[in-house]
Structures are given as C-alpha cells and as structure tokens.
Design a protein around this motif. Structure first.
Motif, PDB file in Angstrom:
ATOM      1  N   VAL A   1       0.827  -1.213   0.000  1.00  0.00           N
ATOM      2  CA  VAL A   1       0.000   0.000   0.000  1.00  0.00           C
ATOM      3  C   VAL A   1       0.857   1.257   0.000  1.00  0.00           C
ATOM      4  O   VAL A   1       1.977   1.236   0.487  1.00  0.00           O
TER       5      VAL A   1
ATOM      6  N   THR B   1      -6.386   8.260   2.129  1.00  0.00           N
ATOM      7  CA  THR B   1      -6.893   8.800   3.395  1.00  0.00           C
ATOM      8  C   THR B   1      -8.383   9.122   3.234  1.00  0.00           C
ATOM      9  O   THR B   1      -9.194   8.863   4.120  1.00  0.00           O
ATOM     10  N   GLU B   2      -8.713   9.666   2.088  1.00  0.00           N
ATOM     11  CA  GLU B   2     -10.086  10.100   1.821  1.00  0.00           C
ATOM     12  C   GLU B   2     -11.064   8.932   1.718  1.00  0.00           C
ATOM     13  O   GLU B   2     -12.253   9.105   1.965  1.00  0.00           O
TER      14      GLU B   2
ATOM     15  N   ILE C   1      -2.899   1.339 -11.096  1.00  0.00           N
ATOM     16  CA  ILE C   1      -2.813   2.761 -10.764  1.00  0.00           C
ATOM     17  C   ILE C   1      -1.511   3.283 -11.360  1.00  0.00           C
ATOM     18  O   ILE C   1      -0.443   2.726 -11.098  1.00  0.00           O
TER      19      ILE C   1
ATOM     20  N   ARG D   1      -0.400   9.659  -9.452  1.00  0.00           N
ATOM     21  CA  ARG D   1      -1.234  10.855  -9.421  1.00  0.00           C
ATOM     22  C   ARG D   1      -1.419  11.359 -10.838  1.00  0.00           C
ATOM     23  O   ARG D   1      -0.523  11.266 -11.659  1.00  0.00           O
TER      24      ARG D   1
END
Ligand code: 6R9
Length: 634
Positions: free
Chosen positions: A371, A401-402, A498, A501
């Motif tokens: 992670v 976190t969100e 992923i 960003r």
C-alpha cells in the motif's frame, strides 16, 4: 461476522454484482453483524454533486463497543495488540481484549476529567507505543474526535494541525525510540504550542525517561492519572454520522486537508475490507507496518482488525534496526500470518542481501499486502519470491486517506494477482475512468482519471471546517463523481493498474505517459536503486522527461554517458522510444515525504529551472537533498 464473505473468484463476482445492484441491502446486511444502541432508519442518503453523503441515518452506536466490549465474553483473554518495541531486547507486550478494555476505560476517564466532551478535538502526537492505540480508542469511547499527528512531523506541521482543528488537549510523550535514535518529542511539542494559545492541557506519557520541561498548569504526566482512574467507563452514544476522527493529508498545494471520517460507515467498511481482502481468520496474527499517524494505521492496525476481534501487531521500530532482518525476525517471533507494508520498505530491503530474509522462518505467512504507492514489478517479484516464497498472494491495495479503507485490491486467494495491478474493485466500489473531455470511458485497455461514481460507507464526509474545499477538490472536476486525483489503466480483463497521481502524468508529443511505469523500467536496470521522473516544458514536444536517478552504489564508476544510454535503451524496450529521457541527473537521494512518497512537485520545479518558489517543503524527510539536487542540476 460473515455477511457476504468472499472465498472464490466466482463468489467475488456474485457479491460484487449484488453490491452494485442493491447497495442499500448489501451494506445493511453487513451492518447487522455489529452492535448498535439503535438501528438506522435509512441506509443511505446522498447527493454526490454537493459532496453530501450519510450512511445508516439515525443509527446509534459506539465504535469501541464493537472493537472491544463485544469481544470480551468470547475472546477476553485473546491478545488484541502485540506491542513489539524498537529494541528487540525489550520484551514484547501482549495486551488482551480484557486488558485493552480496562486501559481504554481508564484513559477515557482521564480525558473526561480533563473536561474533554463529545465533539471536542484531541490531538495525539505519540510514537508507536500502546498508549497511542489506547488514546485513540479512548477518544472514540467518549465521543471526542481524535486527530493523530504522525510523530515524525515537525513542530510547524504539528502547530498548523492543532490550530486547524482547534484542539485544546494534546497527548504526547517525553520522547520516542526509532532505530538508534531517540526523538525528543516533548521539545517539538513545546515549540509547536508557542503558536497555539488555545491549548489547555498536555498529557505526557513517559517512554524514554529523558529529562523534559513540564510547563506548569499545562503539562501533566499521564501514567499517575491512569493508575488512579476507574477501569470502567460508559461508552458515549454516537450517531452513525458523528465524527470519529480528523486525519490530515497534504494536498498538491496549500494547507493540509483535515479529512473527517464519521462513525458507522467507517467502522463497517474497514471491518469488511479487512476480513475479506486479507482473508482474516480467528487465530491469525496480522501485522501492518504503517504508523498509526497515517490512515493505513488507523484502519488496518486499529479499527479494522479490532472490529474483527483480531490480534494486531504494533511495531515501534524501523525495518533496518538493529539490522535488515528486523521485519522478518518479528514475523518469525510472533508467527505473523498477514503482513502489510509499503513498496518503499520493500525496495529498501530488496537492496540488501536475501540472507536477511532466509535466516528466519517465514512459514507462518499466508498473505502479503502492499500500500501507499504503485509497486514496481521488480519489488513485487522480490516480495512474492523471497518473502512469500511464491505461496502468499500479494494484495496490492489501492486506497487513500479520503476513502477510509481499501478500494481496489485483490481478495486474497480469490482474485488472481498480476504484478503492479491493484486488480478489481472491492464490493460497493464503482470505479470509472474519465477522459479529458470528462466523459466516462466505457471500454477496456484504456487510461483515464480514476473516479468513483457511487458512495461507499468508508468515504470521508468533509474537510474539517471547509466543506467548500472538499467539494471543489473531490467533486467538481467530474461533477457527481468522486475524483481520486490518480490516473489508472484498465486492462483487457478489467483489472486496474494505478499509474500514479494524475499530475504525474506527462503528455509528451501528445502521448500520455504515466511516470510510474517509466520509473519501473528504469529501476529494473541493475545499477539503479530508485528513480523519479517528472515532466518539464519543451519547445517541440510540449513536455519532455527528466529523470532523477539514484544508483545502488553512489560511487558507481561506470561512465555516466554509458549508463544514460543504457537506461534510455531500457525505457525504449519497456515503454517505447517516446518515453526516453531528455535529461538525466544522478542524485544521492530523492526528496521524500515522511510516509515515503517522492515529492515530484519539487523535482518538477527544479527540472523546469524554476527554483524560486519550491512551496512547502516542511513535510520532507530529507530537505537537504533538495539543495544538493539544485546545486548539481543539469
Ligand atoms: C492508503 C494511502 C493515497 C495515494 C493514492 C495513490 C497512492 C496508495 C496505492 C497507491 C498505487 C497502490 N497509492 N496505494 N498507488 N497503488 N496500491 O496510502 O493513503 O497516504 O492518502 O495516499 O497513495 O496515489 O492517491 P494516502
């Protein structure tokens, strides 16, 4: 607990379908397994376009009843927390559920005596010692909102957070041990609080025994108060949507964002994801190496495991102390069954000899987790081969976190894994990829901005004190959808990878290039330890790529020109010539946040020749490398 358990891929698909077709039925069935003072009237109310979400409306509960009290009858003597100290010579502590109950109640009573009431914010700035877990749970017991600040943060970062959430009570310690260092936490607190006139009391845990200043009328030693306090404490009745905690996360610009999580949805989501992704069973020993100062520690050291009545390991130390075998020694010693860590740790350990791994018995391990950032192929294989002995599924868990809990991840033993892929969405999670024109991309083998189009119980509800910023940051780029800020690729079978960003995607000559896969390719070069790629403006291509590369041996004598050529050839082979680097700078270190993420924002500025304003560098672990990189810039 057991609703909608997943034991096979077939079952995963069945459960997933159910969760999408009937999300309300799905989550309410899972919620039935928890202890409530009063059940909810309505499962979900939402208007995502306004960033408004409520789960289990009017339900009443207390999360500590679910994480502690309800286990006492069946598992009172079972170990809840194994505390493994920094120094292997110091004895580990096994804290049973019975003992945890008493310790949390005592701490809750101390907090109440200090005047802390439901809804008040309590900042916690502690090293990874049992009191940290106890303090967090004690806040939850009395309905105070905990805001844990990672004890590696500076005084400036601490005071910004204390002021932002308006906390009047802070829990800290005289110091902390990390590797061969002793950290003088209390003097950092003292400095931070110079800017926090509202602070009323500082409760101090004795850990290192260092001589510290105690400010009269403000600072109080905690242990004597705990000894005096009663070991029974009534759990506050909380609404499902009452705040549980605030946890700050840094934005790409501006002040840190105090992500606010609420009670019922967060509890149910972390508990369900923990149980299924890691295939937790009653006798397991779960170890997440994160710090409780990060969301990973909140959700998968504390709440998720404890809600399941699990045994969870809390480790005070670092992977390299007293030597590079420390993680594996702890796995062996406590017979850890699930091990959950970050790629940065894996890469650091993979640089060392595998003898550090093989000298310990890791046969207790069943599942490995990753992670925090994309895991590169080389690190994935090292983890899988040397730690998991090719027998433990590697769950690459994507979340934030969100999001409160895991979002896209294999379910161990059910979802076939694929290196560098977080694979499939967990039940209740509806990811979509969006193109630049803000349209949803329907087909596979595509890249886009990763959004979630339906609420899930674990999601943050707001940014503390700034709902407008919450809405703008997460719900306006793609109205009606939660925007993660990450880019992703969806392969031919629908697996997600992923790519980093979205601001890490660089468009070179009209081609979207994720920086993570380029870094992967570079890192596979035998001489390279780690690398970071950023874009910088280029006259012809729009953007070009600059690579900051750290070699395994900094004294690498090989001709740098040859090395540059080899690295570019590597990239050409793995990604294509389009991804070749225009500039390469060999560096001694990369600027990293304290959670191990490379701060590409800074490198991007340096690469574009604009070093006048590097923005906030206060959360960097190693600010000194920044000037080094600027000084030797190419
Ligand atoms: C849990 C946590 C969130 C950001 C996220 C993404 C990156 C986390 C990842 C991953 C690729 C994974 N991230 N897990 N990227 N693969 N398995 O780390 O929360 O500190 O808020 O960071 O981390 O970029 O957006 P947080």
């Amino acid at each position: 607990m057991g609703a909608y358990e997943i034991k096979s891929l077939e079952q995963y698909f069945k459960v997933y379908k159910k969760s999408v077709r009937e999300p309300r039925k799905f989550w309410s069935k899972i919620a039935e397994d928890f202890v409530w003072y009063k059940k909810w009237d309505k499962v979900l109310e939402h208007r995502l376009e306004d960033a408004e979400v409520k789960w289990f409306v009017n339900g009443k509960l207390n999360i500590t009843k679910n994480c502690i009290d309800r286990h006492l009858a069946k598992r009172g003597d079972k170990t809840a927390i194994i505390f493994e100290p920094n120094d292997p010579k110091e004895e580990a502590q096994h804290i049973s559920y019975n003992e945890l109950y008493v310790r949390v109640c005592k701490m809750a009573n101390v907090l109440r005596d200090q005047g802390v009431k439901k809804g008040d914010r309590v900042c916690i700035y502690l090293p990874m010692i049992p009191e940290l877990a106890v303090a967090v749970l004690a806040c939850a017991r009395i309905g105070a909102i905990h805001s844990v600040v990672f004890a590696g943060f500076s005084s400036t970062a601490l005071s910004t957070r204390v002021r932002d959430c308006g906390s009047k009570v802070l829990i800290t310690s005289d110091g902390g041990f990390r590797g061969n260092k002793t950290i003088d936490l209390k003097s950092i607190v003292d400095e931070a609080l110079e800017d926090c006139p509202e602070m009323e009391s500082v409760l101090v845990v004795k850990r290192t025994g260092a001589g510290i200043d105690m400010k009269k009328g403000r600072d109080i030693w905690l242990q004597p108060l705990l000894e005096e306090a009663s070991g029974e404490s009534i759990a506050e009745v909380m609404d499902a949507e009452d705040p549980l905690f605030i946890l700050y996360t840094s934005g790409s610009t501006g002040r840190p964002k105090g992500m606010l999580h609420t009670t019922a949805g967060y509890m149910i989501y972390t508990a369900y994801t923990f149980k299924n992704v890691f295939q937790y069973e009653e006798k397991d020993v779960f170890w997440c190496t994160a710090d409780i100062g990060w969301v990973t520690g909140h959700s998968y050291i504390l709440y998720g495991p404890l809600a399941n009545g699990a045994t969870t390991v809390m480790f005070e130390g670092v992977p390299s102390y007293p030597d590079f075998g420390r993680f594996w020694e702890v796995v062996d010693k406590h017979k850890v069954t699930q091990f959950y860590t970050a790629p940065t740790a894996i890469r650091a350990l993979a640089k060392e000899s595998t003898d550090w791994v093989t000298r310990y018995d890791l046969s207790s391990l069943k599942v490995l987790g990753s992670v925090g950032e994309p895991i590169n192929e080389e690190a994935w294989h090292w983890y899988n081969d040397h730690v998991g002995n090719k027998k433990c599924p590697v769950v690459d868990t994507w979340w934030q976190t969100e999001t409160g809990g895991l979002m896209i991840s294999p379910v161990a033993f059910a979802t076939p894994t694929k290196p560098t892929y977080a694979t499939l969405p967990l039940p209740g999670v509806q990811p979509v990829l969006m193109d630049e024109k803000r349209n949803e991309i329907e087909n596979n083998q595509v890249v886009g901005s990763l959004c979630i189009k339906f609420p899930w119980p674990g999601m943050a509800r707001t940014i503390w004190g700034d709902h407008r910023r919450y809405k703008e940051t997460y719900f306006s780029a793609f109205p009606g959808k939660y925007f993660s800020g990450d880019g992703a690729l969806r392969d031919e079978v629908g697996y997600y990878r992923i790519t980093g960003r979205v601001d890490d995607v660089v468009i070179v000559s009209g081609h979207n290039l994720g920086t993570a896969p380029i870094e992967d390719a570079i890192n596979e070069h035998p001489a390279v330890a780690e690398s970071a790629i950023v874009g910088f403006p280029h006259e012809v291509k729009g953007n070009a790529l600059c690579g900051y590369i750290m070699l395994k041996e900094t004294g690498e004598t090989r001709n740098r020109e040859n090395l540059t050529r080899e690295i570019n050839q590597h990239i050409s082979e793995h990604i294509g010539p389009i991804a070749k680097l225009d500039k390469i700078q060999f560096v001694n270190g990369l600027p990293k946040t304290r959670s191990g993420k490379i701060m590409r924002r800074i490198l991007r500025k340096i690469a574009s020749g604009d070093t006048s304003n590097l923005g906030d560098t206060s959360t960097l672990l190693n600010p000194e490398v920044v000037s080094e990189i600027i000084d030797s810039a190419v």
